[in-house]
Design a protein around this motif. Sequence first.
Motif, PDB file in Angstrom:
ATOM      1  N   LYS A  64     -31.224-108.609  42.851  1.00 54.95           N
ATOM      2  CA  LYS A  64     -32.493-107.874  42.849  1.00 54.95           C
ATOM      3  C   LYS A  64     -33.370-108.321  44.028  1.00 54.95           C
ATOM      4  O   LYS A  64     -34.485-107.830  44.172  1.00 54.95           O
ATOM      5  N   ARG A  65     -32.874-109.321  44.803  1.00 54.98           N
ATOM      6  CA  ARG A  65     -33.591-109.870  45.960  1.00 54.98           C
ATOM      7  C   ARG A  65     -34.907-110.529  45.547  1.00 54.98           C
ATOM      8  O   ARG A  65     -35.861-110.558  46.311  1.00 54.98           O
ATOM      9  N   THR A  66     -34.964-111.028  44.323  1.00 59.01           N
ATOM     10  CA  THR A  66     -36.213-111.525  43.759  1.00 59.01           C
ATOM     11  C   THR A  66     -36.075-112.978  43.299  1.00 59.01           C
ATOM     12  O   THR A  66     -35.062-113.361  42.712  1.00 59.01           O
ATOM     13  N   PHE A  67     -37.126-113.756  43.574  1.00 62.74           N
ATOM     14  CA  PHE A  67     -37.199-115.153  43.181  1.00 62.74           C
ATOM     15  C   PHE A  67     -38.525-115.367  42.467  1.00 62.74           C
ATOM     16  O   PHE A  67     -39.556-114.842  42.880  1.00 62.74           O
ATOM     17  N   TRP A  68     -38.474-116.139  41.407  1.00 63.92           N
ATOM     18  CA  TRP A  68     -39.654-116.431  40.600  1.00 63.92           C
ATOM     19  C   TRP A  68     -39.870-117.935  40.603  1.00 63.92           C
ATOM     20  O   TRP A  68     -38.919-118.698  40.416  1.00 63.92           O
ATOM     21  N   THR A  69     -41.101-118.374  40.818  1.00 65.87           N
ATOM     22  CA  THR A  69     -41.402-119.798  40.736  1.00 65.87           C
ATOM     23  C   THR A  69     -42.519-120.014  39.728  1.00 65.87           C
ATOM     24  O   THR A  69     -43.367-119.147  39.514  1.00 65.87           O
ATOM     25  N   LEU A  70     -42.502-121.177  39.128  1.00 65.40           N
ATOM     26  CA  LEU A  70     -43.516-121.554  38.155  1.00 65.40           C
ATOM     27  C   LEU A  70     -43.722-123.054  38.306  1.00 65.40           C
ATOM     28  O   LEU A  70     -42.754-123.822  38.277  1.00 65.40           O
ATOM     29  N   SER A  71     -44.964-123.470  38.524  1.00 64.73           N
ATOM     30  CA  SER A  71     -45.234-124.896  38.692  1.00 64.73           C
ATOM     31  C   SER A  71     -46.588-125.251  38.104  1.00 64.73           C
ATOM     32  O   SER A  71     -47.467-124.395  37.969  1.00 64.73           O
ATOM     33  N   ALA A  72     -46.738-126.516  37.748  1.00 66.61           N
ATOM     34  CA  ALA A  72     -47.996-127.026  37.200  1.00 66.61           C
ATOM     35  C   ALA A  72     -48.403-128.249  37.997  1.00 66.61           C
ATOM     36  O   ALA A  72     -47.556-129.080  38.362  1.00 66.61           O
ATOM     37  N   TRP A  73     -49.718-128.343  38.226  1.00 73.73           N
ATOM     38  CA  TRP A  73     -50.265-129.352  39.123  1.00 73.73           C
ATOM     39  C   TRP A  73     -51.482-130.020  38.501  1.00 73.73           C
ATOM     40  O   TRP A  73     -52.133-129.441  37.636  1.00 73.73           O
ATOM     41  N   GLN A  74     -51.797-131.190  39.016  1.00 75.62           N
ATOM     42  CA  GLN A  74     -52.980-131.923  38.568  1.00 75.62           C
ATOM     43  C   GLN A  74     -54.237-131.091  38.797  1.00 75.62           C
ATOM     44  O   GLN A  74     -55.129-131.060  37.958  1.00 75.62           O
TER      45      GLN A  74
END
Length: 133
Positions: A64-74
């Motif tokens: 699908k040529r798609t990338f998903w990112t999920l991150s949590a930070w201070q």
Amino acid sequence: MPTLSWTTVSTPAPDAQAFVMASRLEVRSLKDVPRFFLKSLAAWRQVSNAPGAYGASLIAEPFKRTFWTLSAWQDKEALYTYAKTEPHRSIMTGLRSTMKDSVFAFWQVKAADLPIDWTDARRRLAEQQPTDA
């Protein structure tokens, strides 16, 4: 669908807040997918040592040529410092011409609620997606 499941980088105090970022990144062509994926892995490795990072996950949908990112930070500053630090900075600049669409969502949660559920992240990203008029 290759997935790098949630990896905890550091454990915040349960009463702390976390600044969360989710992204949906789409490249223009299937030929761009391998390069984007390899660069994504370099950025993933960088997160594992980034000051203020609590955790992250990546979903790749190569066909699908798609990338998903999920991150949590201070906090927001920790995320922005990571984004401006090498190799992420050069990765963003170097891949700009291959990008078709990018959508980002930012919000805060109680650190005790980590890791973030992908269902919630995708809903928030859908809310940010521009609609055709």
